[in-house]
Design a protein around this motif. Structure first.
Motif, PDB file in Angstrom:
ATOM      1  N   MET A 114       0.824  -1.205   0.000  1.00 30.24           N
ATOM      2  CA  MET A 114       0.000   0.000   0.000  1.00 30.24           C
ATOM      3  C   MET A 114       0.862   1.262   0.000  1.00 30.24           C
ATOM      4  O   MET A 114       0.573   2.225  -0.715  1.00 30.24           O
ATOM      5  CB  MET A 114      -0.932  -0.008   1.215  1.00 30.24           C
ATOM      6  CG  MET A 114      -2.039  -1.039   1.147  1.00 30.24           C
ATOM      7  SD  MET A 114      -3.127  -0.983   2.600  1.00 30.24           S
ATOM      8  CE  MET A 114      -3.844   0.658   2.414  1.00 30.24           C
ATOM      9  N   ARG A 115       1.924   1.254   0.807  1.00 32.09           N
ATOM     10  CA  ARG A 115       2.801   2.426   0.834  1.00 32.09           C
ATOM     11  C   ARG A 115       3.468   2.633  -0.530  1.00 32.09           C
ATOM     12  O   ARG A 115       3.586   3.760  -1.021  1.00 32.09           O
ATOM     13  CB  ARG A 115       3.869   2.266   1.915  1.00 32.09           C
ATOM     14  CG  ARG A 115       3.336   2.268   3.341  1.00 32.09           C
ATOM     15  CD  ARG A 115       4.493   2.318   4.336  1.00 32.09           C
ATOM     16  NE  ARG A 115       4.102   1.953   5.678  1.00 32.09           N
ATOM     17  CZ  ARG A 115       3.531   2.772   6.563  1.00 32.09           C
ATOM     18  NH1 ARG A 115       3.248   4.015   6.211  1.00 32.09           N
ATOM     19  NH2 ARG A 115       3.235   2.346   7.785  1.00 32.09           N
ATOM     20  N   GLN A 116       3.891   1.542  -1.151  1.00 37.82           N
ATOM     21  CA  GLN A 116       4.521   1.645  -2.454  1.00 37.82           C
ATOM     22  C   GLN A 116       3.544   2.147  -3.507  1.00 37.82           C
ATOM     23  O   GLN A 116       3.878   2.991  -4.343  1.00 37.82           O
ATOM     24  CB  GLN A 116       5.082   0.290  -2.874  1.00 37.82           C
ATOM     25  CG  GLN A 116       5.751   0.293  -4.241  1.00 37.82           C
ATOM     26  CD  GLN A 116       6.938   1.210  -4.290  1.00 37.82           C
ATOM     27  OE1 GLN A 116       7.863   1.049  -3.505  1.00 37.82           O
ATOM     28  NE2 GLN A 116       6.923   2.187  -5.180  1.00 37.82           N
ATOM     29  N   GLN A 117       2.318   1.639  -3.470  1.00 31.82           N
ATOM     30  CA  GLN A 117       1.316   2.079  -4.436  1.00 31.82           C
ATOM     31  C   GLN A 117       1.003   3.569  -4.271  1.00 31.82           C
ATOM     32  O   GLN A 117       0.857   4.296  -5.265  1.00 31.82           O
ATOM     33  CB  GLN A 117       0.051   1.244  -4.284  1.00 31.82           C
ATOM     34  CG  GLN A 117       0.194  -0.194  -4.768  1.00 31.82           C
ATOM     35  CD  GLN A 117      -1.003  -1.056  -4.420  1.00 31.82           C
ATOM     36  OE1 GLN A 117      -1.980  -0.576  -3.838  1.00 31.82           O
ATOM     37  NE2 GLN A 117      -0.946  -2.333  -4.773  1.00 31.82           N
ATOM     38  N   LEU A 118       0.905   4.018  -3.028  1.00 34.50           N
ATOM     39  CA  LEU A 118       0.646   5.442  -2.789  1.00 34.50           C
ATOM     40  C   LEU A 118       1.798   6.290  -3.322  1.00 34.50           C
ATOM     41  O   LEU A 118       1.576   7.306  -3.997  1.00 34.50           O
ATOM     42  CB  LEU A 118       0.458   5.690  -1.291  1.00 34.50           C
ATOM     43  CG  LEU A 118       0.317   7.170  -0.876  1.00 34.50           C
ATOM     44  CD1 LEU A 118      -0.906   7.804  -1.524  1.00 34.50           C
ATOM     45  CD2 LEU A 118       0.236   7.286   0.644  1.00 34.50           C
ATOM     46  N   PHE A 119       3.027   5.892  -3.026  1.00 39.81           N
ATOM     47  CA  PHE A 119       4.189   6.650  -3.484  1.00 39.81           C
ATOM     48  C   PHE A 119       4.262   6.681  -5.004  1.00 39.81           C
ATOM     49  O   PHE A 119       4.577   7.715  -5.604  1.00 39.81           O
ATOM     50  CB  PHE A 119       5.462   6.037  -2.896  1.00 39.81           C
ATOM     51  CG  PHE A 119       6.701   6.848  -3.150  1.00 39.81           C
ATOM     52  CD1 PHE A 119       6.707   8.221  -2.963  1.00 39.81           C
ATOM     53  CD2 PHE A 119       7.856   6.229  -3.575  1.00 39.81           C
ATOM     54  CE1 PHE A 119       7.849   8.965  -3.197  1.00 39.81           C
ATOM     55  CE2 PHE A 119       9.016   6.965  -3.811  1.00 39.81           C
ATOM     56  CZ  PHE A 119       9.001   8.336  -3.615  1.00 39.81           C
TER      57      PHE A 119
END
Length: 274
Positions: A65-70
């Motif tokens: 999720m953090r990677q997708q947001l970034f």
């Protein structure tokens, strides 16, 4: 050295992934003066920084999720519509004037359930400058004027409607075609746009056009038709909506990426004004 028997491949992968990506996240959110962005979640940038920073306690789902947001934040920079700006494949012998783009979008709370938010764009060419003469100092001046004219008070609201207000003065970089609800709204918006270059409107260069049957020509809710196996509402033409100023960027021929001038969204950490 062989991998020890107790070696945890998942933990190792997350550890390497965390160290590598967090360096990239910190660099991305570094402020324009080189200082690292703090973790103040009450600011848009700080909130996004905290959300994108990988933690040792993260599960695999949290890591994804953090990677997708970034990725979405970074892609925002490259997926912005560009009107009239050349890419590297365009003939380089021609010199293009710098261009300011103002972007607007309908508030999410006002979006009709069957449609995406209504958006708006306004483009201005800086005819007094070229890619050689434009400087960061001039960009800062433009950013401050945009911030005053469009960024304050929660963001300027452009009242889009079914009538067309145009203002054409190519020698000064204006070729505006603005959908508005009435002539007064159009005059106000044009006045603010021209003020960015300290220009005063010459209203003999403006035209205001109304359709004789705007409701029939541009219905607020179009009919439904079967499209791709389902009955769907047809696209709207000239929807009535309040679109709020979001950000402004400067395109300069020779620069790969636009220069962010003003940002209310928190997606442009290096914006000159926010």
């Amino acid at each position: 050295m062989p991998v020890p028997p107790e070696f945890n491949h998942v933990e190792h992968l997350q550890s390497v992934y965390r160290r590598w990506l967090n360096r990239e996240v910190r660099e991305w959110f570094r402020s324009a003066d080189g200082d690292e962005q703090d973790d103040d979640i009450t600011t848009p940038r700080g909130s996004l920084l905290v959300a994108c920073t990988h933690l040792d306690s993260d599960s695999l789902i949290m890591t994804q999720m953090r990677q997708q947001l970034f990725d979405r934040i970074r892609l925002q920079k490259f997926q912005i519509p560009v009107v009239g700006i050349p890419t590297g494949s365009v003939e380089e012998s021609r010199r293009y004037r710098p261009q300011i783009m103002l972007y607007f979008q309908e508030d999410q709370a006002d979006v009709y359930s069957e449609y995406a938010p209504v958006t708006g764009e306004i483009s201005v060419r800086l005819m007094n400058h070229t890619s050689e003469t434009i400087t960061p100092a001039i960009a800062n001046q433009m950013a401050n004027r945009i911030q005053v004219n469009f960024g304050t008070g929660g963001g300027y609201i452009w009242r889009k409607g079914k009538h067309m207000m145009s203002y054409i003065d190519r020698n000064k970089g204006y070729q505006l075609q603005l959908l508005v609800r009435n002539e007064g709204d159009g005059r106000q918006l044009i006045d603010r746009v021209l003020d960015l270059q300290t220009d005063t409107p010459n209203w003999s260069k403006a035209q205001y056009k109304e359709n004789l049957e705007p409701v029939e020509a541009y219905p607020t809710l179009p009919d439904r038709e079967r499209v791709y196996g389902e009955v769907r509402r047809l696209p709207r033409k000239r929807p009535i909506a309040d679109v709020r100023f979001q950000f402004a960027v400067l395109h300069v021929w020779g620069l790969t990426n636009p220069v962010p001038l003003v940002d209310r969204t928190g997606l442009w950490p290096s914006a000159l004004a926010s």
